[in-house]
Design a protein around this motif. Structure first.
Motif, PDB file in Angstrom:
ATOM      1  N   ASP A  82      70.394  59.291 -10.146  1.00 24.49           N
ATOM      2  CA  ASP A  82      69.825  58.271  -9.271  1.00 24.49           C
ATOM      3  C   ASP A  82      70.650  58.109  -8.000  1.00 24.49           C
ATOM      4  O   ASP A  82      70.094  57.984  -6.900  1.00 24.49           O
ATOM      5  N   ALA A  83      71.972  58.111  -8.138  1.00 24.15           N
ATOM      6  CA  ALA A  83      72.832  57.963  -6.963  1.00 24.15           C
ATOM      7  C   ALA A  83      72.688  59.146  -6.019  1.00 24.15           C
ATOM      8  O   ALA A  83      72.673  58.989  -4.791  1.00 24.15           O
ATOM      9  N   THR A  84      72.574  60.339  -6.591  1.00 21.17           N
ATOM     10  CA  THR A  84      72.437  61.535  -5.760  1.00 21.17           C
ATOM     11  C   THR A  84      71.160  61.467  -4.921  1.00 21.17           C
ATOM     12  O   THR A  84      71.181  61.717  -3.704  1.00 21.17           O
ATOM     13  N   ILE A  85      70.063  61.115  -5.556  1.00 20.07           N
ATOM     14  CA  ILE A  85      68.798  61.030  -4.832  1.00 20.07           C
ATOM     15  C   ILE A  85      68.796  59.831  -3.884  1.00 20.07           C
ATOM     16  O   ILE A  85      68.182  59.871  -2.818  1.00 20.07           O
ATOM     17  N   ALA A  86      69.509  58.758  -4.262  1.00 24.45           N
ATOM     18  CA  ALA A  86      69.567  57.576  -3.406  1.00 24.45           C
ATOM     19  C   ALA A  86      70.249  57.868  -2.076  1.00 24.45           C
ATOM     20  O   ALA A  86      69.963  57.206  -1.076  1.00 24.45           O
ATOM     21  N   VAL A  87      71.156  58.846  -2.047  1.00 20.43           N
ATOM     22  CA  VAL A  87      71.803  59.210  -0.786  1.00 20.43           C
ATOM     23  C   VAL A  87      70.759  59.654   0.228  1.00 20.43           C
ATOM     24  O   VAL A  87      70.750  59.210   1.386  1.00 20.43           O
ATOM     25  N   GLY A  88      69.858  60.547  -0.211  1.00 24.14           N
ATOM     26  CA  GLY A  88      68.803  61.007   0.690  1.00 24.14           C
ATOM     27  C   GLY A  88      67.891  59.881   1.118  1.00 24.14           C
ATOM     28  O   GLY A  88      67.504  59.784   2.302  1.00 24.14           O
ATOM     29  N   GLY A  89      67.544  58.993   0.176  1.00 27.09           N
ATOM     30  CA  GLY A  89      66.689  57.872   0.520  1.00 27.09           C
ATOM     31  C   GLY A  89      67.346  56.929   1.510  1.00 27.09           C
ATOM     32  O   GLY A  89      66.688  56.407   2.427  1.00 27.09           O
ATOM     33  N   ALA A  90      68.658  56.697   1.337  1.00 29.97           N
ATOM     34  CA  ALA A  90      69.375  55.815   2.256  1.00 29.97           C
ATOM     35  C   ALA A  90      69.460  56.420   3.653  1.00 29.97           C
ATOM     36  O   ALA A  90      69.336  55.704   4.656  1.00 29.97           O
ATOM     37  N   VAL A  91      69.662  57.726   3.731  1.00 31.76           N
ATOM     38  CA  VAL A  91      69.716  58.381   5.042  1.00 31.76           C
ATOM     39  C   VAL A  91      68.365  58.274   5.743  1.00 31.76           C
ATOM     40  O   VAL A  91      68.292  58.009   6.951  1.00 31.76           O
ATOM     41  N   ILE A  92      67.285  58.466   4.996  1.00 29.78           N
ATOM     42  CA  ILE A  92      65.948  58.332   5.590  1.00 29.78           C
ATOM     43  C   ILE A  92      65.709  56.892   6.039  1.00 29.78           C
ATOM     44  O   ILE A  92      65.148  56.647   7.122  1.00 29.78           O
ATOM     45  N   SER A  93      66.127  55.911   5.236  1.00 26.10           N
ATOM     46  CA  SER A  93      65.960  54.509   5.613  1.00 26.10           C
ATOM     47  C   SER A  93      66.746  54.197   6.883  1.00 26.10           C
ATOM     48  O   SER A  93      66.238  53.536   7.803  1.00 26.10           O
ATOM     49  N   GLU A  94      67.992  54.648   6.938  1.00 26.85           N
ATOM     50  CA  GLU A  94      68.798  54.423   8.137  1.00 26.85           C
ATOM     51  C   GLU A  94      68.183  55.088   9.346  1.00 26.85           C
ATOM     52  O   GLU A  94      68.155  54.517  10.444  1.00 26.85           O
ATOM     53  N   THR A  95      67.681  56.316   9.153  1.00 25.78           N
ATOM     54  CA  THR A  95      67.059  57.034  10.261  1.00 25.78           C
ATOM     55  C   THR A  95      65.845  56.279  10.787  1.00 25.78           C
ATOM     56  O   THR A  95      65.653  56.145  12.003  1.00 25.78           O
ATOM     57  N   GLY A  96      65.022  55.790   9.863  1.00 24.84           N
ATOM     58  CA  GLY A  96      63.844  55.040  10.280  1.00 24.84           C
ATOM     59  C   GLY A  96      64.197  53.771  11.024  1.00 24.84           C
ATOM     60  O   GLY A  96      63.604  53.455  12.070  1.00 24.84           O
ATOM     61  N   LEU A  97      65.184  53.017  10.526  1.00 26.27           N
ATOM     62  CA  LEU A  97      65.589  51.789  11.204  1.00 26.27           C
ATOM     63  C   LEU A  97      66.196  52.086  12.570  1.00 26.27           C
ATOM     64  O   LEU A  97      65.913  51.386  13.557  1.00 26.27           O
ATOM     65  N   SER A  98      67.041  53.114  12.649  1.00 26.64           N
ATOM     66  CA  SER A  98      67.638  53.470  13.933  1.00 26.64           C
ATOM     67  C   SER A  98      66.584  53.981  14.912  1.00 26.64           C
ATOM     68  O   SER A  98      66.694  53.771  16.123  1.00 26.64           O
ATOM     69  N   TYR A  99      65.560  54.640  14.380  1.00 25.24           N
ATOM     70  CA  TYR A  99      64.467  55.132  15.230  1.00 25.24           C
ATOM     71  C   TYR A  99      63.798  53.964  15.957  1.00 25.24           C
ATOM     72  O   TYR A  99      63.426  54.072  17.132  1.00 25.24           O
ATOM     73  N   PHE A 100      63.656  52.835  15.258  1.00 26.61           N
ATOM     74  CA  PHE A 100      63.013  51.668  15.863  1.00 26.61           C
ATOM     75  C   PHE A 100      64.012  50.699  16.486  1.00 26.61           C
ATOM     76  O   PHE A 100      63.659  49.564  16.819  1.00 26.61           O
ATOM     77  N   GLY A 101      65.252  51.142  16.637  1.00 26.46           N
ATOM     78  CA  GLY A 101      66.247  50.316  17.309  1.00 26.46           C
ATOM     79  C   GLY A 101      66.867  49.242  16.454  1.00 26.46           C
ATOM     80  O   GLY A 101      67.519  48.330  16.972  1.00 26.46           O
ATOM     81  N   LEU A 102      66.712  49.317  15.128  1.00 27.16           N
ATOM     82  CA  LEU A 102      67.226  48.291  14.233  1.00 27.16           C
ATOM     83  C   LEU A 102      68.463  48.733  13.465  1.00 27.16           C
ATOM     84  O   LEU A 102      69.011  47.952  12.685  1.00 27.16           O
ATOM     85  N   GLY A 103      68.895  49.963  13.652  1.00 26.76           N
ATOM     86  CA  GLY A 103      70.027  50.488  12.902  1.00 26.76           C
ATOM     87  C   GLY A 103      71.273  50.609  13.754  1.00 26.76           C
ATOM     88  O   GLY A 103      71.756  49.628  14.327  1.00 26.76           O
ATOM     89  N   VAL A 104      71.793  51.814  13.842  1.00 26.21           N
ATOM     90  CA  VAL A 104      72.996  52.072  14.638  1.00 26.21           C
ATOM     91  C   VAL A 104      72.704  51.792  16.109  1.00 26.21           C
ATOM     92  O   VAL A 104      71.670  52.194  16.634  1.00 26.21           O
ATOM     93  N   GLN A 105      73.619  51.110  16.752  1.00 24.98           N
ATOM     94  CA  GLN A 105      73.409  50.677  18.129  1.00 24.98           C
ATOM     95  C   GLN A 105      74.256  51.475  19.119  1.00 24.98           C
ATOM     96  O   GLN A 105      75.360  51.902  18.792  1.00 24.98           O
TER      97      GLN A 105
END
Length: 297
Positions: free
Chosen positions: A205-228
């Motif tokens: 679960d943790a291994t697959i969660a890494v990929g899911g977290a990266v996709i979530s971060e990418t999506g949020l950053s894409y819309f300006g809500l993640g890394v600034q």
């Protein structure tokens, strides 16, 4: 079987799978690129070359430059590093939280179980995307670690439910009952006897969660809500290059390609770990069938 012997057996099973070997090779290359890339590049991600605006890849700029003259290789390396750190930390924190809550609820039962499962149900009822959209802008001043905390806090509940179900089955096993009768503390029983038997599920679960977290971060950053800005991630790089993907393809396809490669590699490794760690996996060739202890009939 001793831990060392079991570890070697699991490693052999994983290495027998071509997909896992390919995923592991890609993952190691991406990690090397992310953390060694800044030392081999003559540019940093904040440097600007005003003589090469939107310049295609060449000997000076290995992945070209963006519209303001920043080196795409340096930017991609920095973005990959930040996305990997966020993904790994989110997976680590959410898995630890899920293991603690799930094992505690399943082992102690009673009011402890009812309270913890009420919290889980309450968290599951929250609209995750809406919470992120509302809360993230208000926490920007605290940096990207707040994004890690939010993603971890909103991503552990389903895993906790599965761990609880496994623990309910495990706590009735003879070795757990014997430890309890010998006066071993509940915390030690959970740590030494319950969690090791859920390790195969938690690791997968943790291994697959890494990929899911990266996709979530990418999506949020894409819309300006993640890394600034001025910092970057794969999401911010993809967002900045979306409107020029066909005109200046190197700006878009390099970060996108690395994102796809990373998620695919992690999923391949996670699938191999699932089959290698689960003792109920049947057969070594062809499709495999796995079951989760405590949830299967």
């Amino acid at each position: 079987m001793r831990a060392g012997g079991r570890g070697r057996a699991v490693l052999r099973r994983v290495l027998r799978r071509p997909g896992a070997l390919g995923g592991l090779a890609v993952l190691l290359l991406l990690l090397a690129l992310a953390f060694l890339g800044p030392y081999v590049s003559p540019w940093t991600y904040t440097d600007v070359d005003y003589t090469a605006l939107s310049h295609p890849p060449d000997a000076q700029h290995w992945m070209g430059t963006n519209r303001i003259g920043q080196d795409v290789f340096a930017q991609v390396v920095r973005g990959l590093q930040k996305s990997l750190l966020i993904g790994l930390l989110v997976a680590l924190f959410s898995t630890v939280l899920a293991a603690a809550v799930g094992a505690g609820a399943g082992y102690f039962g009673g009011w402890t179980d009812r309270v913890l499962m009420f919290v889980v149900d309450l968290m599951l009822a929250l609209p995750t995307l809406l919470v992120l959209v509302v809360v993230t802008p208000r926490l920007r001043k605290w940096g990207w670690l707040t994004l890690v905390a939010l993603l971890a806090l909103l991503g552990w509940m389903v895993t906790a439910r599965v761990v609880r179900g496994m623990t309910l089955s495990l706590k009735e096993r003879q070795f757990v009952v014997a430890a309890r009768l010998m006066g071993v503390s509940p915390a030690r029983i959970i740590w030494r006897h319950v969690l090791p038997h859920t390790a195969s599920f938690l690791i997968t679960d943790a291994t697959i969660a890494v990929g899911g977290a990266v996709i979530s971060e990418t999506g949020l950053s894409y819309f300006g809500l993640g890394v600034q800005p001025p910092d970057v991630s794969l999401g911010t790089l993809i967002a900045d290059a979306t409107d020029v993907a066909l005109v200046y393809p190197w700006m878009f396809f390099f970060p996108t390609g690395l994102l796809i490669a990373f998620v695919l590699a992690v999923n391949l490794i996670g699938g191999a770990l699932r089959d290698a760690l689960d003792p109920t996996t049947v057969g070594r060739a062809g499709p495999s069938r796995t079951t989760v202890p405590g949830l299967s009939g």
